[in-house]
Motif scaffolding. Sequence first.
Motif, short mmCIF file in Angstrom:
data_model
loop_
_atom_site.label_atom_id
_atom_site.label_comp_id
_atom_site.label_asym_id
_atom_site.label_seq_id
_atom_site.Cartn_x
_atom_site.Cartn_y
_atom_site.Cartn_z
N VAL A 1 -9.02 -1.18 -3.39
CA VAL A 1 -7.93 -1.07 -2.41
C VAL A 1 -7.80 -2.40 -1.66
N ASN A 2 -6.71 -3.11 -1.94
CA ASN A 2 -6.55 -4.50 -1.50
C ASN A 2 -5.53 -4.66 -0.39
N GLY A 3 -5.32 -3.64 0.43
CA GLY A 3 -4.35 -3.75 1.51
C GLY A 3 -3.91 -2.34 1.90
N PHE A 4 -2.63 -2.17 2.27
CA PHE A 4 -2.15 -0.85 2.69
C PHE A 4 -2.34 0.20 1.58
N ALA A 5 -2.98 1.30 1.92
CA ALA A 5 -3.05 2.47 1.03
C ALA A 5 -2.52 3.63 1.87
N LEU A 6 -1.21 3.77 1.86
CA LEU A 6 -0.56 4.73 2.75
C LEU A 6 0.12 5.83 1.93
N GLY A 7 0.19 7.03 2.49
CA GLY A 7 0.88 8.12 1.83
C GLY A 7 0.40 8.27 0.39
N GLY A 8 1.34 8.17 -0.56
CA GLY A 8 0.98 8.29 -1.98
C GLY A 8 -0.05 7.26 -2.43
N GLY A 9 -0.14 6.15 -1.71
CA GLY A 9 -1.15 5.13 -2.05
C GLY A 9 -2.54 5.59 -1.68
N CYS A 10 -2.66 6.24 -0.53
CA CYS A 10 -3.94 6.81 -0.12
C CYS A 10 -4.29 7.96 -1.08
N GLU A 11 -3.25 8.73 -1.45
CA GLU A 11 -3.48 9.86 -2.37
C GLU A 11 -3.92 9.36 -3.76
N LEU A 12 -3.31 8.26 -4.22
CA LEU A 12 -3.71 7.67 -5.50
C LEU A 12 -5.17 7.21 -5.42
N ALA A 13 -5.51 6.51 -4.35
CA ALA A 13 -6.90 6.03 -4.19
C ALA A 13 -7.87 7.21 -4.15
N MET A 14 -7.47 8.28 -3.48
CA MET A 14 -8.36 9.44 -3.36
C MET A 14 -8.51 10.20 -4.67
N SER A 15 -7.54 10.06 -5.57
CA SER A 15 -7.67 10.75 -6.86
C SER A 15 -8.63 10.00 -7.79
N CYS A 16 -8.91 8.74 -7.48
CA CYS A 16 -9.87 7.98 -8.27
C CYS A 16 -11.29 8.50 -7.98
N HIS A 17 -12.24 8.15 -8.85
CA HIS A 17 -13.58 8.73 -8.71
C HIS A 17 -14.30 8.20 -7.47
N PHE A 18 -14.07 6.95 -7.12
CA PHE A 18 -14.48 6.43 -5.82
C PHE A 18 -13.68 5.17 -5.50
N ARG A 19 -13.87 4.62 -4.30
CA ARG A 19 -13.05 3.54 -3.80
C ARG A 19 -13.88 2.39 -3.26
N VAL A 20 -13.40 1.17 -3.55
CA VAL A 20 -13.95 -0.04 -2.93
C VAL A 20 -12.76 -0.67 -2.21
N ALA A 21 -12.98 -1.18 -0.99
CA ALA A 21 -11.84 -1.72 -0.23
C ALA A 21 -12.13 -3.13 0.22
N SER A 22 -11.08 -3.95 0.31
CA SER A 22 -11.23 -5.26 0.94
C SER A 22 -11.06 -5.08 2.45
N ASP A 23 -11.51 -6.09 3.20
CA ASP A 23 -11.58 -5.90 4.66
C ASP A 23 -10.19 -5.84 5.32
N ASN A 24 -9.12 -6.14 4.57
CA ASN A 24 -7.77 -6.00 5.14
C ASN A 24 -7.12 -4.65 4.79
N ALA A 25 -7.88 -3.76 4.13
CA ALA A 25 -7.29 -2.48 3.70
C ALA A 25 -7.01 -1.59 4.91
N LYS A 26 -5.93 -0.79 4.77
CA LYS A 26 -5.59 0.19 5.81
C LYS A 26 -5.23 1.49 5.10
N PHE A 27 -5.77 2.57 5.60
CA PHE A 27 -5.54 3.88 4.98
C PHE A 27 -4.80 4.79 5.95
N GLY A 28 -3.94 5.64 5.43
CA GLY A 28 -3.29 6.61 6.29
C GLY A 28 -2.36 7.52 5.51
N GLN A 29 -2.05 8.63 6.13
CA GLN A 29 -1.06 9.57 5.58
C GLN A 29 0.06 9.68 6.61
N PRO A 30 1.02 8.73 6.55
CA PRO A 30 2.04 8.68 7.61
C PRO A 30 3.27 9.57 7.38
#
Length: 258
Positions: A103-132
């Motif tokens: 996860v290399n930046g905004f993971a919002l809405g469907g992006g957060c959902e896509l990341a969550m459907s993966c088996h696990f997640r690694v994020a860069s320090d600029n990543a932001k997660f949310g369900q807006p």
Amino acid sequence: MYQTLLASLENGIYTITINRPDKLNALNKDVFTDLNTALDEIESNPEIKSVIITGSGPKAFVAGADISEFNSLNKEQAKALAKRGQDIFARIENSSKPIVAAVNGFALGGGCELAMSCHFRVASDNAKFGQPEVNLGLIPGYGGTQRLVQLIGKGKAMELLMSAHMIDAKEAKELGLVNYVTTTDTLLEHTRKILDVINSKAPLAVAGCIKAANAVFNESIDGFALEIEEFGNTFDTEDMKEGVTAFLEKRKADFKGK
Ligand code: COA
């Protein structure tokens, strides 16, 4: 092969980059079609051992479903869209090959959902997660209400879903939503290193772990019974014989995925 994805295969790791950087990689119909095709490729290509999903550009993993496609939808069409998203994300979750979100930046809405459907997640320090979605008068439709509760617990998930509050990578790690936080420069390298380790293990055993762990969240499956079944199945594999023999002979196992 794809209109909206970049894909490359190196050392058994298939890296899929969602490539609509001018729209912060928002998930439109074409991205879903391409992701579905990519999942066919992942299932059928024996050279692919594991997968990384990431986003193109410096700002976003995926900033959500493509909001510009929403205005024309009626209720039934919206339900069909959610079903399509859920089906594709379920294919990711149930893939027998490991799929990790970088996860290399905004993971919002469907992006957060896509990341969550993966088996696990690694994020860069600029990543932001949310369900807006509540900002738009919607709720998540691609499994977000379910997987966010599964991953971070009901209380915090409820707050994030209802408030549309975004969290940064550090908080995401504290909540268990991501396993590691890296710099932006080292995100892919770090994720590849984790997958290099996993790719050196017995692939059928790795697939068994995915299946059994996913069963925890499937009420129609008895996970303990499934674990017994999968444990037994490994004893029929050449890799189990190789792994046990290699241990006894004090050498590194050479797994074939058979
Ligand atoms: N769907 C469609 N287009 C999107 C999008 C989305 N989910 N997210 C961003 N974009 C587009 C913007 O419309 C803009 O396009 P334009 O240049 O043609 O106008 C482009 O991507 C860049 O986004 P912009 O908003 O200018 O970037 P920013 O840095 O100011 O803000 C965000 C970044 C992520 C905070 C903001 O884009 C945003 O809130 N996006 C929507 C997030 C969302 O609600 N997702 C859930 C959808 S259900």
